[in-house]
Structures are given as structure tokens and as C-alpha cells.
Write a protein that holds these residues in place. Structure first.
Motif, PDB file in Angstrom:
ATOM      1  N   THR A   1       6.322  -6.034   6.658  1.00 41.02           N
ATOM      2  CA  THR A   1       5.990  -4.634   6.959  1.00 41.02           C
ATOM      3  C   THR A   1       4.728  -4.450   7.797  1.00 41.02           C
ATOM      4  O   THR A   1       4.531  -3.376   8.371  1.00 41.02           O
ATOM      5  N   GLY A   2       3.859  -5.466   7.834  1.00 38.80           N
ATOM      6  CA  GLY A   2       2.584  -5.307   8.517  1.00 38.80           C
ATOM      7  C   GLY A   2       1.596  -4.433   7.770  1.00 38.80           C
ATOM      8  O   GLY A   2       0.593  -3.993   8.333  1.00 38.80           O
ATOM      9  N   ALA A   3       1.853  -4.187   6.482  1.00 41.12           N
ATOM     10  CA  ALA A   3       0.992  -3.297   5.690  1.00 41.12           C
ATOM     11  C   ALA A   3      -0.247  -4.034   5.193  1.00 41.12           C
ATOM     12  O   ALA A   3      -0.234  -5.251   4.985  1.00 41.12           O
ATOM     13  N   TRP A   4      -1.316  -3.267   5.006  1.00 40.17           N
ATOM     14  CA  TRP A   4      -2.498  -3.800   4.339  1.00 40.17           C
ATOM     15  C   TRP A   4      -2.211  -4.042   2.861  1.00 40.17           C
ATOM     16  O   TRP A   4      -1.536  -3.229   2.224  1.00 40.17           O
ATOM     17  N   ILE A   5      -2.737  -5.122   2.308  1.00 42.58           N
ATOM     18  CA  ILE A   5      -2.745  -5.308   0.853  1.00 42.58           C
ATOM     19  C   ILE A   5      -4.081  -4.785   0.357  1.00 42.58           C
ATOM     20  O   ILE A   5      -5.138  -5.354   0.665  1.00 42.58           O
ATOM     21  N   VAL A   6      -4.062  -3.691  -0.384  1.00 40.64           N
ATOM     22  CA  VAL A   6      -5.286  -3.085  -0.919  1.00 40.64           C
ATOM     23  C   VAL A   6      -5.299  -3.273  -2.429  1.00 40.64           C
ATOM     24  O   VAL A   6      -4.286  -3.050  -3.105  1.00 40.64           O
ATOM     25  N   TYR A   7      -6.436  -3.684  -2.956  1.00 43.96           N
ATOM     26  CA  TYR A   7      -6.544  -3.862  -4.404  1.00 43.96           C
ATOM     27  C   TYR A   7      -7.990  -3.694  -4.819  1.00 43.96           C
ATOM     28  O   TYR A   7      -8.907  -3.627  -3.986  1.00 43.96           O
ATOM     29  N   THR A   8      -8.213  -3.641  -6.126  1.00 38.03           N
ATOM     30  CA  THR A   8      -9.562  -3.524  -6.670  1.00 38.03           C
ATOM     31  C   THR A   8      -9.671  -4.419  -7.902  1.00 38.03           C
ATOM     32  O   THR A   8      -8.770  -5.209  -8.187  1.00 38.03           O
ATOM     33  N   SER A   9     -10.778  -4.304  -8.605  1.00 35.08           N
ATOM     34  CA  SER A   9     -10.998  -5.085  -9.825  1.00 35.08           C
ATOM     35  C   SER A   9     -11.746  -4.204 -10.806  1.00 35.08           C
ATOM     36  O   SER A   9     -11.844  -2.994 -10.608  1.00 35.08           O
ATOM     37  N   ALA A  10     -12.294  -4.812 -11.844  1.00 35.02           N
ATOM     38  CA  ALA A  10     -13.119  -4.028 -12.764  1.00 35.02           C
ATOM     39  C   ALA A  10     -14.425  -3.604 -12.109  1.00 35.02           C
ATOM     40  O   ALA A  10     -15.116  -2.719 -12.612  1.00 35.02           O
ATOM     41  N   ASP A  11     -14.754  -4.210 -10.977  1.00 36.71           N
ATOM     42  CA  ASP A  11     -15.962  -3.846 -10.246  1.00 36.71           C
ATOM     43  C   ASP A  11     -15.657  -2.760  -9.222  1.00 36.71           C
ATOM     44  O   ASP A  11     -14.500  -2.444  -8.930  1.00 36.71           O
ATOM     45  N   SER A  12     -16.713  -2.221  -8.649  1.00 37.10           N
ATOM     46  CA  SER A  12     -16.579  -1.125  -7.689  1.00 37.10           C
ATOM     47  C   SER A  12     -16.341  -1.698  -6.298  1.00 37.10           C
ATOM     48  O   SER A  12     -17.258  -1.804  -5.487  1.00 37.10           O
TER      49      SER A  12
ATOM     50  N   VAL B   1       0.056   0.899   3.415  1.00 35.64           N
ATOM     51  CA  VAL B   1      -0.651   0.172   2.360  1.00 35.64           C
ATOM     52  C   VAL B   1       0.337  -0.245   1.285  1.00 35.64           C
ATOM     53  O   VAL B   1       1.197   0.544   0.868  1.00 35.64           O
ATOM     54  N   ILE B   2       0.205  -1.481   0.838  1.00 34.34           N
ATOM     55  CA  ILE B   2       0.930  -1.961  -0.341  1.00 34.34           C
ATOM     56  C   ILE B   2      -0.090  -2.457  -1.348  1.00 34.34           C
ATOM     57  O   ILE B   2      -1.243  -2.700  -1.027  1.00 34.34           O
ATOM     58  N   GLY B   3       0.366  -2.599  -2.599  1.00 32.09           N
ATOM     59  CA  GLY B   3      -0.537  -3.046  -3.660  1.00 32.09           C
ATOM     60  C   GLY B   3      -1.148  -1.871  -4.378  1.00 32.09           C
ATOM     61  O   GLY B   3      -0.527  -1.290  -5.270  1.00 32.09           O
ATOM     62  N   ASN B   4      -2.373  -1.516  -3.995  1.00 35.94           N
ATOM     63  CA  ASN B   4      -3.152  -0.466  -4.665  1.00 35.94           C
ATOM     64  C   ASN B   4      -3.132  -0.654  -6.175  1.00 35.94           C
ATOM     65  O   ASN B   4      -2.685   0.208  -6.931  1.00 35.94           O
ATOM     66  N   CYS B   5      -3.609  -1.804  -6.595  1.00 32.52           N
ATOM     67  CA  CYS B   5      -3.577  -2.164  -8.005  1.00 32.52           C
ATOM     68  C   CYS B   5      -4.873  -2.882  -8.362  1.00 32.52           C
ATOM     69  O   CYS B   5      -5.683  -3.211  -7.503  1.00 32.52           O
ATOM     70  N   VAL B   6      -5.040  -3.098  -9.658  1.00 30.25           N
ATOM     71  CA  VAL B   6      -6.144  -3.919 -10.150  1.00 30.25           C
ATOM     72  C   VAL B   6      -5.611  -5.336 -10.325  1.00 30.25           C
ATOM     73  O   VAL B   6      -4.653  -5.549 -11.075  1.00 30.25           O
ATOM     74  N   ALA B   7      -6.209  -6.294  -9.628  1.00 34.66           N
ATOM     75  CA  ALA B   7      -5.666  -7.650  -9.668  1.00 34.66           C
ATOM     76  C   ALA B   7      -6.706  -8.637  -9.177  1.00 34.66           C
ATOM     77  O   ALA B   7      -7.674  -8.270  -8.498  1.00 34.66           O
ATOM     78  N   SER B   8      -6.481  -9.916  -9.496  1.00 36.08           N
ATOM     79  CA  SER B   8      -7.278 -10.968  -8.878  1.00 36.08           C
ATOM     80  C   SER B   8      -6.774 -11.185  -7.459  1.00 36.08           C
ATOM     81  O   SER B   8      -5.597 -10.934  -7.153  1.00 36.08           O
ATOM     82  N   GLY B   9      -7.654 -11.660  -6.588  1.00 35.70           N
ATOM     83  CA  GLY B   9      -7.273 -11.819  -5.195  1.00 35.70           C
ATOM     84  C   GLY B   9      -6.140 -12.791  -4.979  1.00 35.70           C
ATOM     85  O   GLY B   9      -5.231 -12.539  -4.181  1.00 35.70           O
ATOM     86  N   THR B  10      -6.165 -13.915  -5.686  1.00 36.82           N
ATOM     87  CA  THR B  10      -5.101 -14.896  -5.508  1.00 36.82           C
ATOM     88  C   THR B  10      -3.764 -14.357  -6.005  1.00 36.82           C
ATOM     89  O   THR B  10      -2.726 -14.573  -5.379  1.00 36.82           O
TER      90      THR B  10
END
Length: 393
Positions: free
Chosen positions: A146-157, A124-133
Motif C-alpha cells: 500500500t505504501g502506507a506509513w506504519i505509525v505506532y506508539t508505546s507507553a512513552d510519549s 497510515v496503518i498500525g496506529n497501535c501500541v507495540a514494540s518496534g520489531t
């Protein structure tokens, strides 16, 4: 006779209309998606929504109240805890949440990420709060390498997983999101796991999200309008992401690429369905414009829907009710790029509807209760039917 009755709820995703009583508790003071947007552009041009009573329901520059609205009009207050699409649609369907879904302003805990990586076989890479773009722009090249997933979240659940369709097959992305949905239980029971596929953009080094998004929601923890309609044998049809929001329970959806395709699907249902209930979500307002603070785009989407509205109204039959509402706010004029805790508009139209003020409804659930009442069911969920106020005697 209930065998010819039809009802449609069209949710304009993110199109709230001002502060709710508890807006300050969510940090959304001053949010008024429709009102602020109209002020920012010098007034909105929505003549068809205006005739239904939108300007009577809430102050909107350019959309003045009319003397004789052809529909019932009002606003609905959110009562469930939260301000996301799942919470809003569940409340419309009669279900309230006692606690909000968890959010992750610092990213997800290590144990959540490590378990996801182990279950899916990719790092996994990312794991941050960000906009999708923005998160795709930052991490796409690393994913290529790397072939890693980009995982992220937002102010929502939300637990969002982005993957380039040429590097990671869509089926694998969807399977990974299913595994994440299985994994994310209390205390990490996020509202939705969202697959966010993307491809190369028009220019080298740019990226474009595709229409192959899928949402994986929690199962509703109690009966909803969809459950009781199913038990009563009333046909149900979804348009847009509705089935995802209800984890596929009680409804199947026709997934659409954009608002125009959603309106076309509504036209098709009106032309062909002999009876039943249609629950539609038009997501462009929220996904493309609210989250990006795109004021001109939001305005254009609203005015495009207004231009399309007569095609829906002209297709209504004698035993049809059409409701137009929203699930939360997403004010493109505020610094925030996330959802806002707002009240939502309520418009209702049909041959048997008398135009008039439905007032301030205490909960979105009044809408689901009214639909159940229309189909002759006793169930009201957490709401109160306004059908007696809406229909001609």
C-alpha cells in the motif's frame, strides 16, 4: 583557567538503579534495573565501575562497595514529570517539566492520524501500541502493498513512524517526521517523533531496523545547560541522539550506530578537543535490551562498557571531569518492556576529584548545575552544585 577545562556526561540510557519516591505513581513498583539484572544473572562483573564507587552508590550483586573509591559516587532522584529520555536529559540539563508528555494507550485519535496522512500524502496503518520489531513484523507486507506509513506508539510519549528504506526513501521518512513534529502541539505535544527505518532481514519475510533512526523532539521550554554554555562561549559536542533530544538547540551531535561507536567517539573527543563540554548518550542498553527484556544482552552491554572504561579514564587530563549517569530505568526483568521511573547512579572521576559519597541528590539537575559551576558560570537551573563536595580543596 576555564580555557583548558573539559567536562563529559555519559548517559547510560535506561540504566536506573532502583525505585524513586514516586515510582508507585508510575506503576513501576519493584523496578531496579541494575539490581534486578544482577540478581537475575547471579551477579555482574563490572570491576572498573566498581572502583569508581558504583557498588557504594547502590546495592548490586557482584559489585561490592570498595573501601577507597577513586571517584565521587551517589544517586540522583527524578523530579520532572515523566520517565523518558527527553525528560531525563532535560532534567540533567537543569529543566523540569510541570506535566508529563501525553501518552496514547489506545493509539492516536483519528484527527491526529488523518492530519498526518493528509500532510504527508500517504495513508497510515498500525496506529497501535507495540514494540518496534513486532509492529514491523505485523505490518511490513501491508506497507509493501500500500505504501502506507506504519505509525505506532508505546507507553512513552512517542509518535513513531516505520518505513522500509527501499520502499520509502529516508529523506521522505525524515520529512514526514518533521511534518508530524510541526503538527503535534498541545494537547498532542508528544515528547518525540521518531523515524524508524528498516530493511529486509537475513531470512525471507524477516526485517531488521537500521541505524538511521532519527528523533525529533520538542524545543525545551526554558534555558538549559546547553543554552548557557553556548552563551558563555563554551564549545559543546554531542554523541548519540543528544541533539535530537534538545531539538538541535545548543548542541550538534555525532550520531553513532551502537555503544561501541559511541565509546570510540568519546575517545576521539578526549584525544582532540582542547576544551569544552561533551554530552553523550549510549542507547543500546535501552533500545536493544531493556525494551526487549533481553537480560543476557543487557548484561553483556554493561560489561562491554566496563571493559572500555579504562580507555576513557586514561585519556583524562588534569582539568577534566567525567560523569557517568542515566536518564531513567528500563528493567529487563519485569513484565513491562517500557521505561521505569527509577533513581539513577551518579559517578564522577577526574584528577581533581576526591573519592567520596555525594549522597542522594534531590534532582538530576544537580549534575547540570555542577557542570555549569565547573565552567565558572553562575547559572544552576533547577539544581544545586555538588562541586565543593567533589573536588579536592
Amino acid at each position: 583557567m576555564t580555557d583548558t577545562k573539559r567536562a563529559l556526561i555519559v548517559v547510560l540510557d535506561g540504566v536506573g538503579c532502583g525505585e524513586a519516591p514516586d515510582t508507585a505513581a508510575y506503576g513501576d513498583q519493584g523496578s531496579d534495573t541494575l539490581g534486578n539484572l544482577a540478581r537475575a544473572v547471579g551477579g555482574l562483573d563490572l570491576p572498573n565501575l566498581q572502583r569508581l564507587g558504583l557498588g557504594n552508590a547502590t546495592p548490586i550483586p557482584g559489585v561490592a562497595p570498595v573501601a577507597h573509591p577513586v571517584g565521587g559516587f551517589g544517586v540522583m532522584l527524578p523530579r520532572s514529570c515523566g520517565k523518558d529520555s527527553t525528560t531525563g536529559h532535560w532534567e540533567i540539563a537543569g529543566l523540569h517539566l510541570a506535566r508529563p508528555f501525553p501518552t496514547y494507550p489506545q493509539g492516536f485519535p483519528a484527527e491526529v492520524i488523518d492530519t498526518f496522512a493528509r500532510n504527508t500524502g500517504r495513508p497510515v496503518i498500525g496506529n497501535c501500541v507495540a514494540s518496534g520489531t513486532a509492529v514491523i513484523a505485523e505490518f511490513a507486507e501491508m506497507q509493501r502493498q500500500t505504501g502506507a506509513w506504519i505509525v505506532y506508539t508505546s507507553a512513552d510519549s512517542v509518535f513513531q513512524v516505520a518505513a522500509h528504506e527501499a520502499w520509502i526513501p529516508l529523506d521522505e521518512l525524515y520529512r514526514a517526521c518533521e511534518l508530524a513534529r510541526w503538527q503535534l502541539v498541545a494537547p498532542h505535544d508528544v515528547s518525540r517523533v521518531i523515524a524508524r527505518p528498516f530493511v529486509d532481514g537475513e531470512q525471507p519475510g524477516t526485517w531488521r531496523r537500521t541505524a538511521n533512526r532519527r528523533d525529533f523532539s520538542l524545543q525545551p521550554p526554558g534555558d538549559t545547560l546547553l543554552d548557557v554554555l553556548e552563551a558563555a562561549g563554551v564549545p559543546r559536542h554531542g554523541i548519540g541522539k543528544v541533539d535530537d533530544l534538545f531539538a538541535g538547540r545548543g548542541i550538534a551531535s555525532q550520531h553513532t550506530a551502537d555503544n561501541a561507536a559511541g565509546v570510540a567517539a568519546l575517545q576521539e573527543w578526549l584525544a582532540t578537543a582542547p576544551r569544552g563540554f561533551c554530552f553523550a548518550n549510549l542507547v543500546d542498553f535501552d533500545q536493544l535490551y531493556g525494551h526487549r527484556n533481553d537480560v543476557p544482552g543487557f548484561r553483556g552491554a554493561l560489561e562491554a562498557f566496563d571493559r572500555a572504561l579504562p580507555s576513557l579514564l586514561s585519556a583524562l587530563k588534569e582539568d577534566d571531569l567525567l560523569f557517568i549517569t542515566a536518564d531513567h530505568g528500563n528493567d529487563p526483568t519485569t513484565p513491562s518492556t517500557d521505561h521505569a521511573r527509577e533513581r539513577v547512579p551518579l559517578l564522577a572521576v577526574g584528577a581533581r576529584v576526591r573519592g567520596g559519597d555525594l549522597g542522594v541528590r534531590d534532582t538530576f539537575s544537580d549534575l547540570g548545575a555542577s557542570v555549569a559551576h565547573w565552567f565558572g558560570l553562575d547559572w544552576r537551573g533547577r539544581g544545586t552544585s555538588f562541586l565543593p563536595e567533589l573536588l579536592h580543596p
